[in-house]
Design a protein around this motif. Sequence first.
Motif, PDB file in Angstrom:
ATOM      1  N   TRP A  64       0.845  -1.204   0.000  1.00  0.00           N
ATOM      2  CA  TRP A  64       0.000   0.000   0.000  1.00  0.00           C
ATOM      3  C   TRP A  64       0.878   1.252   0.000  1.00  0.00           C
ATOM      4  CZ3 TRP A  64      -1.103   4.414   2.709  1.00  0.00           C
ATOM      5  CH2 TRP A  64      -2.365   4.991   2.541  1.00  0.00           C
ATOM      6  N   ALA A  65       1.896   1.264   0.847  1.00  0.00           N
ATOM      7  CA  ALA A  65       2.763   2.434   0.959  1.00  0.00           C
ATOM      8  C   ALA A  65       3.551   2.676  -0.332  1.00  0.00           C
ATOM      9  CB  ALA A  65       3.717   2.271   2.135  1.00  0.00           C
ATOM     10  N   ASN A  66       4.067   1.621  -0.924  1.00  0.00           N
ATOM     11  CA  ASN A  66       4.891   1.782  -2.123  1.00  0.00           C
ATOM     12  C   ASN A  66       4.078   2.327  -3.291  1.00  0.00           C
ATOM     13  OD1 ASN A  66       7.202   0.916  -0.854  1.00  0.00           O
ATOM     14  ND2 ASN A  66       7.054  -1.194  -1.582  1.00  0.00           N
ATOM     15  N   ARG A  67       2.810   1.948  -3.382  1.00  0.00           N
ATOM     16  CA  ARG A  67       1.966   2.467  -4.470  1.00  0.00           C
ATOM     17  C   ARG A  67       1.699   3.956  -4.311  1.00  0.00           C
ATOM     18  NH1 ARG A  67      -3.351  -0.184  -6.021  1.00  0.00           N
ATOM     19  NH2 ARG A  67      -2.993   1.182  -7.797  1.00  0.00           N
ATOM     20  N   ARG A  68       1.971   4.492  -3.139  1.00  0.00           N
ATOM     21  CA  ARG A  68       1.732   5.920  -2.880  1.00  0.00           C
ATOM     22  C   ARG A  68       3.026   6.698  -2.701  1.00  0.00           C
ATOM     23  NH1 ARG A  68      -2.042   2.602  -2.057  1.00  0.00           N
ATOM     24  NH2 ARG A  68      -4.236   3.190  -2.204  1.00  0.00           N
ATOM     25  N   GLY A  69       4.132   6.077  -3.103  1.00  0.00           N
ATOM     26  CA  GLY A  69       5.398   6.793  -3.113  1.00  0.00           C
ATOM     27  C   GLY A  69       6.434   6.262  -2.159  1.00  0.00           C
ATOM     28  N   LYS A 164      -8.487  17.741  -4.092  1.00  0.00           N
ATOM     29  CA  LYS A 164      -8.928  16.820  -5.144  1.00  0.00           C
ATOM     30  C   LYS A 164      -7.847  15.800  -5.463  1.00  0.00           C
ATOM     31  CE  LYS A 164     -10.700  16.733  -9.881  1.00  0.00           C
ATOM     32  NZ  LYS A 164     -11.068  17.543 -11.076  1.00  0.00           N
ATOM     33  N   GLN A 165      -6.599  16.245  -5.507  1.00  0.00           N
ATOM     34  CA  GLN A 165      -5.502  15.321  -5.808  1.00  0.00           C
ATOM     35  C   GLN A 165      -5.246  14.360  -4.640  1.00  0.00           C
ATOM     36  OE1 GLN A 165      -2.588  18.465  -7.043  1.00  0.00           O
ATOM     37  NE2 GLN A 165      -2.308  17.156  -8.827  1.00  0.00           N
ATOM     38  N   THR A 180       2.218  10.715  -8.211  1.00  0.00           N
ATOM     39  CA  THR A 180       3.050  11.905  -8.412  1.00  0.00           C
ATOM     40  C   THR A 180       2.283  13.168  -8.032  1.00  0.00           C
ATOM     41  OG1 THR A 180       4.245  10.816 -10.212  1.00  0.00           O
ATOM     42  CG2 THR A 180       4.368  13.223 -10.104  1.00  0.00           C
ATOM     43  N   GLY A 181       1.036  13.266  -8.498  1.00  0.00           N
ATOM     44  CA  GLY A 181       0.228  14.442  -8.193  1.00  0.00           C
ATOM     45  C   GLY A 181      -0.060  14.598  -6.714  1.00  0.00           C
ATOM     46  N   MET A 182      -0.347  13.461  -6.030  1.00  0.00           N
ATOM     47  CA  MET A 182      -0.639  13.522  -4.598  1.00  0.00           C
ATOM     48  C   MET A 182       0.567  14.007  -3.807  1.00  0.00           C
ATOM     49  SD  MET A 182      -3.063  10.222  -3.716  1.00  0.00           S
ATOM     50  CE  MET A 182      -1.990   8.993  -4.460  1.00  0.00           C
ATOM     51  N   ASN A 183       1.745  13.511  -4.130  1.00  0.00           N
ATOM     52  CA  ASN A 183       2.939  13.899  -3.389  1.00  0.00           C
ATOM     53  C   ASN A 183       3.312  15.358  -3.646  1.00  0.00           C
ATOM     54  OD1 ASN A 183       4.395  11.616  -1.775  1.00  0.00           O
ATOM     55  ND2 ASN A 183       3.565  10.610  -3.591  1.00  0.00           N
ATOM     56  N   THR A 184       3.149  15.815  -4.879  1.00  0.00           N
ATOM     57  CA  THR A 184       3.407  17.226  -5.179  1.00  0.00           C
ATOM     58  C   THR A 184       2.437  18.122  -4.428  1.00  0.00           C
ATOM     59  OG1 THR A 184       4.234  16.678  -7.393  1.00  0.00           O
ATOM     60  CG2 THR A 184       3.505  18.947  -7.024  1.00  0.00           C
ATOM     61  N   GLU A 186       0.832  17.456  -1.666  1.00  0.00           N
ATOM     62  CA  GLU A 186       1.072  17.421  -0.219  1.00  0.00           C
ATOM     63  C   GLU A 186       2.169  18.404   0.160  1.00  0.00           C
ATOM     64  OE1 GLU A 186       2.389  16.701   3.683  1.00  0.00           O
ATOM     65  OE2 GLU A 186       3.664  16.525   1.898  1.00  0.00           O
ATOM     66  N   VAL A 187       3.243  18.457  -0.599  1.00  0.00           N
ATOM     67  CA  VAL A 187       4.340  19.378  -0.297  1.00  0.00           C
ATOM     68  C   VAL A 187       3.857  20.821  -0.365  1.00  0.00           C
ATOM     69  CG1 VAL A 187       6.572  20.236  -1.082  1.00  0.00           C
ATOM     70  CG2 VAL A 187       6.142  17.774  -1.034  1.00  0.00           C
ATOM     71  N   GLU A 188       3.107  21.153  -1.403  1.00  0.00           N
ATOM     72  CA  GLU A 188       2.620  22.522  -1.566  1.00  0.00           C
ATOM     73  C   GLU A 188       1.645  22.893  -0.451  1.00  0.00           C
ATOM     74  OE1 GLU A 188       0.967  22.547  -5.465  1.00  0.00           O
ATOM     75  OE2 GLU A 188       2.924  22.470  -6.479  1.00  0.00           O
ATOM     76  N   PHE A 189       0.757  21.961  -0.106  1.00  0.00           N
ATOM     77  CA  PHE A 189      -0.223  22.238   0.949  1.00  0.00           C
ATOM     78  C   PHE A 189       0.480  22.386   2.298  1.00  0.00           C
ATOM     79  CE2 PHE A 189      -3.389  21.217   4.134  1.00  0.00           C
ATOM     80  CZ  PHE A 189      -4.507  21.907   3.686  1.00  0.00           C
ATOM     81  N   ARG A 190       1.453  21.531   2.565  1.00  0.00           N
ATOM     82  CA  ARG A 190       2.164  21.589   3.845  1.00  0.00           C
ATOM     83  C   ARG A 190       2.869  22.939   4.013  1.00  0.00           C
ATOM     84  NH1 ARG A 190       7.123  19.211   3.986  1.00  0.00           N
ATOM     85  NH2 ARG A 190       6.370  17.543   2.623  1.00  0.00           N
TER      86      ARG A 190
END
Length: 398
Positions: A64-69, A164-165, A180-184, A186-190
Amino acid sequence: MSIIFDPRDPSIRTDPYPVYRRLRETDPIHQSHFGYWVLSRYADVDAVLCAPGASSEFYRNTTWANRRGGADSPLLQSVQNWMLMLDGPAHRRIRGVIGKVFTRASVARLRPRITAETDRLLDAVGEGETDLIDSLALPLPVTVTCELLGLPPYDRDQCRRWTKQISRVIDPSITFEDTTGMNTAEVEFREYVAEQLDERRSTPREDILSLLVHAEVDGVRLTDREIIANVLFLFVAGHETTVNLIGNGLLALLRHPDQLRMLRENPEMITDAMDEITRYDAPVQIVSRLLTDDVALEDVTLPAGAKVMLLFGAASRDPARYRDPDRLDLTRTGIKTLAFSSGPHYCIGAALGKLETSVVLTELLRRYSRIELTSENLVWRPNVSFRGLQRLPLRLMR
């Protein structure tokens, strides 16, 4: 003929209920080809949600974790602090702070502001044709969430794009591009929320961010990482669920004109009717659990280590729990919907989402004598965990 349940199947997005029915009737404890046990009966789903041996800490699962980065990715570093993804004392610690904001009384006090924002959006819509998702269902909950957190209204569209991402994180059908979109995002939101927290430390306000910065649990404050992660979670949970509840709820009423007419003639019914509207076409369709201990069900014992997929949408249409479950019945009683989960992880913002939806439906029926679908060619969003429309094309007439 055996059933192969695949949540990535486009037909599941369009209309999952025939598949759910076949699963309940022929293979209710289904061993899927992708490694999950899939549960479709109400009693089984509820039992797992309340079982001490069912864990929400999916970030501990390597696949599960690897599929999310991967474990070191920005997204995984965030979700392992979401109260949604925590069990036991860690979950209770964060929920204890945020729960102070979502009491029944505090949510009820939001009604005038929610009504005013709904009226403002409907004033802009006027009469004629509109897409209710874009014109009302999307902007309302993100505006309410921004106000609760104390975020500037001009940032709400950007917050919505991030949300949304990142909301795809619990979806079983994510792609490499999603990751890729989720991780990008997250960084911007954080980075964005970190700046807001610095402002609250120097100048506290009457908002959730100030509460989170200064609140203590047993003399210990939340870390910035915990605060930022759970601000993100509040956006994902509060926004995505409410958008879908508004769209799905109105569509269900339009397809049951007798129930729409009943609600129009008896607007005071709306509060009690929200449980049935939520049950009928649940905004959250699928959640998953990892089993840390064996969990005994009526027919089988699920072993420790198993991954379990819980079909909320199927459980909500189980005839063993609800008579004539495929019909919307606003007078139905005895509803214990699983659309907002159950047990220790019951959705902390459920009352707010139902309040927002009830205000929207009440104001629509008050303003417009006729509300019509302009097309039956409806497109559902690609996220299979959350069930919601891309568009809801309507003609509104006073």
